[in-house]
Design a protein around this motif. Sequence first.
Motif: not given
Length: 166
Positions: A21-24, A101-104, A107-108, A113-115
């Motif tokens: 949840m912290e990540a989201f 685009a803004l969400l990605l 995320a970066d 995780p970028d696997d």
Amino acid sequence: MTNNDSTKPTPPSLYEWAGGMEAFQRLTSIFYAKVKEDELLSEVFRHMSPDHPEHVAFFVAEVFGGPKRYSELAGNSAHAEMVSHHISRRLTQTQRQRWIALLLESADEINLPDDPEFRSAFVAYLEWGTRLAVLNSQSDINPITTEPMPKWGWGEVGGPYQAPSE
């Protein structure tokens, strides 16, 4: 934890792999701060409530296998409740593309995780969900009434799109 084969470990949910949840919550907080300042999207979200990022975090977390916090808040019609926010908005493909685009980008920034496997599943959900949001936003009537909350995992095959039954 293992599956029935007992030789392969059961993969974690997308929720777990993302960081819980912290990540989201970090993702939606950073993302919606960008949206409020974005020339193309700020108008769509100008009346966004202060708790909107958290509600979206709960929704996406639940879809990705996390706790059912969104459903607990929205009740039995949780999916219909989310769809209702898009009705009559007349969203465009250009807005949809900018939203992704803004969400990605966000995320970066938070080091989601970028696997390739995770990002493939993550982007697939964003494409699926935002395309439905654009379709639903063209209507003045919510097409979702009793459909369950979506569930997304490491590889979803749903077949060709069919509008919800009336």
